[in-house]
Design a protein around this motif. Structure first.
Motif, PDB file in Angstrom:
ATOM      1  N   GLN A   1       0.866  -1.175   0.000  1.00 31.37           N
ATOM      2  CA  GLN A   1       0.000   0.000   0.000  1.00 31.37           C
ATOM      3  C   GLN A   1       0.910   1.235   0.000  1.00 31.37           C
ATOM      4  OE1 GLN A   1      -3.368   0.390  -0.307  1.00 31.37           O
ATOM      5  NE2 GLN A   1      -2.860   2.581  -0.410  1.00 31.37           N
ATOM      6  N   PRO A   2       1.152   1.807  -1.185  1.00 29.26           N
ATOM      7  CA  PRO A   2       2.106   2.922  -1.233  1.00 29.26           C
ATOM      8  C   PRO A   2       1.542   4.171  -0.554  1.00 29.26           C
ATOM      9  CG  PRO A   2       1.026   2.669  -3.351  1.00 29.26           C
ATOM     10  CD  PRO A   2       0.577   1.514  -2.498  1.00 29.26           C
ATOM     11  N   ARG A   3       2.392   4.881   0.157  1.00 35.44           N
ATOM     12  CA  ARG A   3       1.975   6.132   0.810  1.00 35.44           C
ATOM     13  C   ARG A   3       2.458   7.342   0.035  1.00 35.44           C
ATOM     14  NH1 ARG A   3       4.174   7.050   5.566  1.00 35.44           N
ATOM     15  NH2 ARG A   3       2.366   8.201   6.272  1.00 35.44           N
ATOM     16  N   GLY A   4       3.369   7.112  -0.907  1.00 35.15           N
ATOM     17  CA  GLY A   4       3.940   8.230  -1.639  1.00 35.15           C
ATOM     18  C   GLY A   4       3.942   7.985  -3.137  1.00 35.15           C
ATOM     19  N   TYR A   5       4.195   9.062  -3.875  1.00 32.63           N
ATOM     20  CA  TYR A   5       4.170   9.036  -5.334  1.00 32.63           C
ATOM     21  C   TYR A   5       5.314   9.885  -5.859  1.00 32.63           C
ATOM     22  CZ  TYR A   5       2.623  10.211 -10.106  1.00 32.63           C
ATOM     23  OH  TYR A   5       2.549  10.402 -11.464  1.00 32.63           O
ATOM     24  N   ARG A   6       5.881   9.433  -6.968  1.00 38.74           N
ATOM     25  CA  ARG A   6       6.851  10.242  -7.724  1.00 38.74           C
ATOM     26  C   ARG A   6       6.436  10.196  -9.172  1.00 38.74           C
ATOM     27  NH1 ARG A   6      13.038   9.341  -6.632  1.00 38.74           N
ATOM     28  NH2 ARG A   6      12.700  11.130  -5.258  1.00 38.74           N
TER      29      ARG A   6
ATOM     30  N   ARG B   1      -5.641   9.699  -1.110  1.00 41.08           N
ATOM     31  CA  ARG B   1      -5.082   9.783   0.257  1.00 41.08           C
ATOM     32  C   ARG B   1      -3.611   9.415   0.330  1.00 41.08           C
ATOM     33  NH1 ARG B   1      -9.149  10.664   3.708  1.00 41.08           N
ATOM     34  NH2 ARG B   1     -11.263  10.244   2.956  1.00 41.08           N
ATOM     35  N   PHE B   2      -2.855   9.817  -0.661  1.00 40.69           N
ATOM     36  CA  PHE B   2      -1.407   9.688  -0.545  1.00 40.69           C
ATOM     37  C   PHE B   2      -0.915  10.647   0.542  1.00 40.69           C
ATOM     38  CE2 PHE B   2      -1.925   7.538  -4.493  1.00 40.69           C
ATOM     39  CZ  PHE B   2      -0.789   6.759  -4.670  1.00 40.69           C
ATOM     40  N   ALA B   3       0.182  10.274   1.194  1.00 42.16           N
ATOM     41  CA  ALA B   3       0.753  11.124   2.246  1.00 42.16           C
ATOM     42  C   ALA B   3       1.752  12.125   1.675  1.00 42.16           C
ATOM     43  CB  ALA B   3       1.434  10.267   3.311  1.00 42.16           C
ATOM     44  N   TYR B   4       2.434  11.724   0.580  1.00 37.05           N
ATOM     45  CA  TYR B   4       3.470  12.629   0.074  1.00 37.05           C
ATOM     46  C   TYR B   4       3.685  12.432  -1.422  1.00 37.05           C
ATOM     47  CZ  TYR B   4       6.656   8.621   0.120  1.00 37.05           C
ATOM     48  OH  TYR B   4       7.246   7.406  -0.113  1.00 37.05           O
ATOM     49  N   ASP B   5       4.332  13.435  -2.012  1.00 35.17           N
ATOM     50  CA  ASP B   5       4.803  13.393  -3.405  1.00 35.17           C
ATOM     51  C   ASP B   5       6.285  13.743  -3.399  1.00 35.17           C
ATOM     52  OD1 ASP B   5       4.531  13.656  -6.446  1.00 35.17           O
ATOM     53  OD2 ASP B   5       5.373  15.593  -5.856  1.00 35.17           O
ATOM     54  N   SER B   6       7.010  13.271  -4.419  1.00 31.23           N
ATOM     55  CA  SER B   6       8.420  13.635  -4.557  1.00 31.23           C
ATOM     56  C   SER B   6       8.734  13.863  -6.027  1.00 31.23           C
ATOM     57  CB  SER B   6       9.318  12.526  -3.981  1.00 31.23           C
ATOM     58  OG  SER B   6      10.686  12.885  -4.106  1.00 31.23           O
ATOM     59  N   SER B   7       8.332  15.046  -6.537  1.00 34.12           N
ATOM     60  CA  SER B   7       8.490  15.347  -7.973  1.00 34.12           C
ATOM     61  C   SER B   7       8.849  16.800  -8.259  1.00 34.12           C
ATOM     62  CB  SER B   7       7.175  15.072  -8.729  1.00 34.12           C
ATOM     63  OG  SER B   7       6.638  13.815  -8.422  1.00 34.12           O
ATOM     64  N   LEU B   8       8.783  17.685  -7.278  1.00 33.75           N
ATOM     65  CA  LEU B   8       8.884  19.129  -7.548  1.00 33.75           C
ATOM     66  C   LEU B   8      10.235  19.689  -7.093  1.00 33.75           C
ATOM     67  CD1 LEU B   8       5.239  20.197  -6.565  1.00 33.75           C
ATOM     68  CD2 LEU B   8       6.159  19.610  -8.823  1.00 33.75           C
TER      69      LEU B   8
ATOM     70  N   GLY C   1      -2.277  19.506   1.540  1.00 34.47           N
ATOM     71  CA  GLY C   1      -2.576  18.296   2.310  1.00 34.47           C
ATOM     72  C   GLY C   1      -1.582  17.169   2.110  1.00 34.47           C
ATOM     73  N   LEU C   2      -0.718  17.299   1.105  1.00 33.48           N
ATOM     74  CA  LEU C   2       0.369  16.332   0.903  1.00 33.48           C
ATOM     75  C   LEU C   2       1.654  16.933   1.458  1.00 33.48           C
ATOM     76  CD1 LEU C   2       0.042  15.393  -2.871  1.00 33.48           C
ATOM     77  CD2 LEU C   2      -0.541  13.913  -0.958  1.00 33.48           C
ATOM     78  N   LEU C   3       2.611  16.052   1.748  1.00 32.01           N
ATOM     79  CA  LEU C   3       3.963  16.540   1.983  1.00 32.01           C
ATOM     80  C   LEU C   3       4.717  16.447   0.660  1.00 32.01           C
ATOM     81  CD1 LEU C   3       5.879  17.502   4.282  1.00 32.01           C
ATOM     82  CD2 LEU C   3       6.825  15.183   4.219  1.00 32.01           C
ATOM     83  N   GLU C   4       5.408  17.514   0.288  1.00 34.12           N
ATOM     84  CA  GLU C   4       6.269  17.457  -0.895  1.00 34.12           C
ATOM     85  C   GLU C   4       7.711  17.251  -0.435  1.00 34.12           C
ATOM     86  OE1 GLU C   4       5.747  17.232  -4.099  1.00 34.12           O
ATOM     87  OE2 GLU C   4       7.890  17.276  -4.530  1.00 34.12           O
TER      88      GLU C   4
ATOM     89  N   VAL D   1       9.767  10.494   6.767  1.00 34.84           N
ATOM     90  CA  VAL D   1       9.673  11.958   6.821  1.00 34.84           C
ATOM     91  C   VAL D   1       8.197  12.372   6.843  1.00 34.84           C
ATOM     92  CG1 VAL D   1      10.334  14.129   5.725  1.00 34.84           C
ATOM     93  CG2 VAL D   1      11.835  12.144   5.552  1.00 34.84           C
ATOM     94  N   ALA D   2       7.397  11.724   5.997  1.00 38.28           N
ATOM     95  CA  ALA D   2       5.971  12.066   5.950  1.00 38.28           C
ATOM     96  C   ALA D   2       5.295  11.807   7.306  1.00 38.28           C
ATOM     97  CB  ALA D   2       5.270  11.267   4.851  1.00 38.28           C
ATOM     98  N   ARG D   3       5.671  10.707   7.946  1.00 40.72           N
ATOM     99  CA  ARG D   3       5.104  10.415   9.272  1.00 40.72           C
ATOM    100  C   ARG D   3       5.526  11.465  10.278  1.00 40.72           C
ATOM    101  NH1 ARG D   3       5.145   5.171   7.806  1.00 40.72           N
ATOM    102  NH2 ARG D   3       7.396   4.993   7.964  1.00 40.72           N
ATOM    103  N   SER D   4       6.801  11.862  10.250  1.00 40.01           N
ATOM    104  CA  SER D   4       7.289  12.790  11.279  1.00 40.01           C
ATOM    105  C   SER D   4       6.721  14.187  11.083  1.00 40.01           C
ATOM    106  CB  SER D   4       8.817  12.823  11.288  1.00 40.01           C
ATOM    107  OG  SER D   4       9.293  13.494  10.143  1.00 40.01           O
TER     108      SER D   4
END
Ligand SMILES: [Zn+2]
Length: 236
Positions: free
Chosen positions: A112-117, A135-142, A153-156, A231-234
């Motif tokens: 169950q992925p929590r993040g996306y790139r 309901r993703f927790a984070y993205d890592s693309s920017l 609402g997401l963490l980048e 990081v997203a959890r913290s």
């Protein structure tokens, strides 16, 4: 987050090659899944570091054993599209299919992925809204900061091309140049008290003459290593 490093590994496999790619083009990518991945995993294991692996859905479907080998030692697996098509080249319905099919492929392996790139780091507003919907927790693309920040609402968790092995080795064979760049970034992150991310690919950094870049980085790293999920959890 205080100063910390996330090692991220984009396991594209054969996904995203133009027209499916020739046998030769696919073979170079397959080296990543079949050979380079083991080397990257071995280095991470030597330093007891957990990394975040971004995996397209079709790659999870084609190479379930490789994905299990990543998950088994406790690494995080996150969403990297389904076919590795760049979202900015897709219609809104196509972007939805990429997110939903990619999710289904990972869930079929009990992930169950929590993040996306975004593939090619080409995030769009449409895909961003889909991440929030699912309901993703984070993205890592920017790339508009070098510190984690909240985005609707997401963490980048920002990235940059200079910290990615792919553009580096597209222009040079000098592995020490990438190590020097990564080490300078880590030293700056430590000084500035921030989190930072480096990105690699098993078909690129997993070559025998390159993987020591990761080994040297971790051997001399003065920062704790955390996954993007940590990081997203913290920062939730
Ligand atoms: Zn990719």
């Amino acid at each position: 987050v205080s100063a910390a490093l996330s090692v991220t590994v984009d396991v594209d496999g054969e996904a995203g090659l133009a027209g499916g790619g020739s046998l030769s083009a696919r073979s170079e990518r397959l080296y990543g899944v079949g050979r380079g991945l083991d080397r990257v995993l071995a280095v991470l294991a030597d330093f007891d570091v957990r990394a975040t692996f971004y995996v397209p859905g079709v790659t999870a479907e084609r190479h379930p054993d490789a994905i299990r080998a990543i998950a088994e030692p406790g690494h995080e697996i996150a969403h990297h599209g389904h076919t590795h098509a760049s979202p900015h080249r897709l219609s809104a319905p196509e972007q939805r299919r990429e997110i939903e099919h990619g999710l289904a492929a990972l869930r079929a392996l009990a992930i169950q992925p929590r993040g996306y790139r975004a593939p090619a780091w080409e995030l769009t507003e449409v895909t961003l809204a889909l991440l929030i919907e699912h309901r993703f927790a984070y993205d890592s693309s920017l790339m508009d900061d070098d510190r984690p920040y909240h985005l609707r609402g997401l963490l980048e968790l920002p990235v940059h091309w200079t910290l990615d092995d792919a553009p580096h080795f597209a222009h040079t064979t000098d592995a020490r140049g990438l190590l020097a760049t990564w080490q300078a970034e880590l030293e700056a992150a430590r000084r500035e008290g921030r989190h930072t991310t480096v990105t690699c690919h098993p078909e690129i950094l997993g070559r025998a003459h390159r993987v020591d870049v990761l080994r040297c980085l971790l051997d001399e790293a003065s920062l704790p290593c955390v996954t993007h999920g940590d990081v997203a959890r913290s920062l939730a």
